[in-house]
Design a protein around this motif. Sequence first.
Motif, PDB file in Angstrom:
ATOM      1  N   PHE A  54      28.686  41.059  37.087  1.00 39.05           N
ATOM      2  CA  PHE A  54      29.495  39.753  36.955  1.00 39.05           C
ATOM      3  C   PHE A  54      30.290  39.771  35.796  1.00 39.05           C
ATOM      4  N   ILE A  55      30.121  40.379  34.555  1.00 39.66           N
ATOM      5  CA  ILE A  55      30.907  40.351  33.642  1.00 39.66           C
ATOM      6  C   ILE A  55      32.257  41.231  33.959  1.00 39.66           C
ATOM      7  N   GLY A  56      32.055  42.334  34.742  1.00 41.34           N
ATOM      8  CA  GLY A  56      33.166  42.797  35.318  1.00 41.34           C
ATOM      9  C   GLY A  56      34.127  42.036  36.072  1.00 41.34           C
ATOM     10  N   LYS A  57      33.553  41.225  37.044  1.00 39.74           N
ATOM     11  CA  LYS A  57      34.068  40.439  38.059  1.00 39.74           C
ATOM     12  C   LYS A  57      35.034  39.469  37.396  1.00 39.74           C
ATOM     13  N   THR A  58      34.146  38.898  36.197  1.00 37.67           N
ATOM     14  CA  THR A  58      34.951  37.726  35.537  1.00 37.67           C
ATOM     15  C   THR A  58      36.228  38.240  34.716  1.00 37.67           C
ATOM     16  N   SER A  59      35.898  39.537  34.016  1.00 41.71           N
ATOM     17  CA  SER A  59      37.023  40.032  33.176  1.00 41.71           C
ATOM     18  C   SER A  59      38.319  40.017  33.873  1.00 41.71           C
ATOM     19  N   LEU A  60      38.265  40.017  35.408  1.00 42.36           N
ATOM     20  CA  LEU A  60      39.543  40.156  36.205  1.00 42.36           C
ATOM     21  C   LEU A  60      40.558  38.741  35.919  1.00 42.36           C
ATOM     22  N   LYS A  61      39.635  37.898  35.679  1.00 42.12           N
ATOM     23  CA  LYS A  61      40.230  36.692  35.411  1.00 42.12           C
ATOM     24  C   LYS A  61      40.872  36.386  34.050  1.00 42.12           C
ATOM     25  N   ILE A  62      40.604  37.168  33.147  1.00 46.32           N
ATOM     26  CA  ILE A  62      40.813  37.092  31.795  1.00 46.32           C
ATOM     27  C   ILE A  62      41.882  38.208  31.409  1.00 46.32           C
ATOM     28  N   LYS A  63      42.868  37.953  31.113  1.00 46.12           N
ATOM     29  CA  LYS A  63      43.950  39.014  30.757  1.00 46.12           C
ATOM     30  C   LYS A  63      43.544  40.128  29.772  1.00 46.12           C
ATOM     31  N   LYS A  64      43.194  39.476  28.769  1.00 45.14           N
ATOM     32  CA  LYS A  64      42.800  40.153  27.301  1.00 45.14           C
ATOM     33  C   LYS A  64      41.687  41.100  27.668  1.00 45.14           C
ATOM     34  N   ILE A  65      40.638  40.574  28.175  1.00 45.06           N
ATOM     35  CA  ILE A  65      39.475  41.244  28.632  1.00 45.06           C
ATOM     36  C   ILE A  65      39.469  42.286  29.669  1.00 45.06           C
ATOM     37  N   ARG A  66      40.492  42.148  30.623  1.00 48.76           N
ATOM     38  CA  ARG A  66      40.520  43.229  31.486  1.00 48.76           C
ATOM     39  C   ARG A  66      41.457  44.124  30.995  1.00 48.76           C
ATOM     40  N   THR A  67      42.286  43.636  30.012  1.00 43.16           N
ATOM     41  CA  THR A  67      43.405  44.791  29.602  1.00 43.16           C
ATOM     42  C   THR A  67      42.433  46.052  28.457  1.00 43.16           C
ATOM     43  N   ILE A 124      34.551  45.362  38.156  1.00 46.18           N
ATOM     44  CA  ILE A 124      36.089  45.304  38.074  1.00 46.18           C
ATOM     45  C   ILE A 124      36.619  45.672  39.466  1.00 46.18           C
ATOM     46  N   ILE A 125      36.219  46.854  40.006  1.00 49.01           N
ATOM     47  CA  ILE A 125      36.687  47.308  41.117  1.00 49.01           C
ATOM     48  C   ILE A 125      36.425  46.405  42.313  1.00 49.01           C
ATOM     49  N   LYS A 126      35.588  45.539  42.248  1.00 44.94           N
ATOM     50  CA  LYS A 126      35.057  44.505  43.277  1.00 44.94           C
ATOM     51  C   LYS A 126      34.052  45.276  44.231  1.00 44.94           C
ATOM     52  N   TYR A 127      33.213  46.138  43.688  1.00 43.15           N
ATOM     53  CA  TYR A 127      32.391  46.979  44.643  1.00 43.15           C
ATOM     54  C   TYR A 127      31.476  45.785  45.073  1.00 43.15           C
ATOM     55  N   PRO A 128      30.785  45.828  46.232  1.00 40.70           N
ATOM     56  CA  PRO A 128      30.012  44.953  46.921  1.00 40.70           C
ATOM     57  C   PRO A 128      28.676  44.852  46.182  1.00 40.70           C
TER      58      PRO A 128
END
Length: 206
Positions: A122-135, A175-179
């Motif tokens: 869920f940290i990975g999924k949430t990071s998609l919404k926060i640009k700095k963390i995703r980068t 991050i890759i939205k794996y099920p």
Amino acid sequence: MNSNSKTQKKTRIQLLHQYYSYTGFYSFIKKSLKKAIIPSILIIVGLWAFNTYVFNLNDGLKHITNTFSTPSILTIFFLSESFLGLIPPEIFIAWSKKMNEPVLMLTILATLSYIGGIVSFFIGKTSLKIKKIRTYLDGKMSKYLKNTKKWGGFLIIAGALLPLPFSITCISAGIIKYPLRGVLLFGLFRFVRFGLYGLAIYKIVE
């Protein structure tokens, strides 16, 4: 009918084998094991040597048990397993041997590690919404992101079972939205990992 279904099943297995061979999954596992198994063996051997020639681990673990409460130690372990696996779980496995019910405590550790993997997802999924963390994660984990896209569940199994960074694998899956159901299912191999390490480490700690 049965003969055809068996042939089709065999063909699918062969195709999967070819795919993982061509995409480098087997060579990745082989290289990762070479990098991870030696440190893991060194940790176990180091624990034995330290316990035998330098300082009695049982006394040290008793001191830790008497100094810190069980909830505090479990909280530290859970946070570590949820955020990149910062502390080697072998330390906590050795500590669990000193509990009144070591097998129960080992099971609790395995469960917390499993849940920590889900938190990482869920940290990975949430990071998609926060640009700095995703980068940041995209840069630090580009290799794992690429591999998770290619191999999915098999990489999660490898991360759960083998001495590979399970938390990072789960973050990549998020991050890759794996099920999520795949992470929940394949992550169960984490219990096997803790059981095997428990068998080895419990022989060192009295």
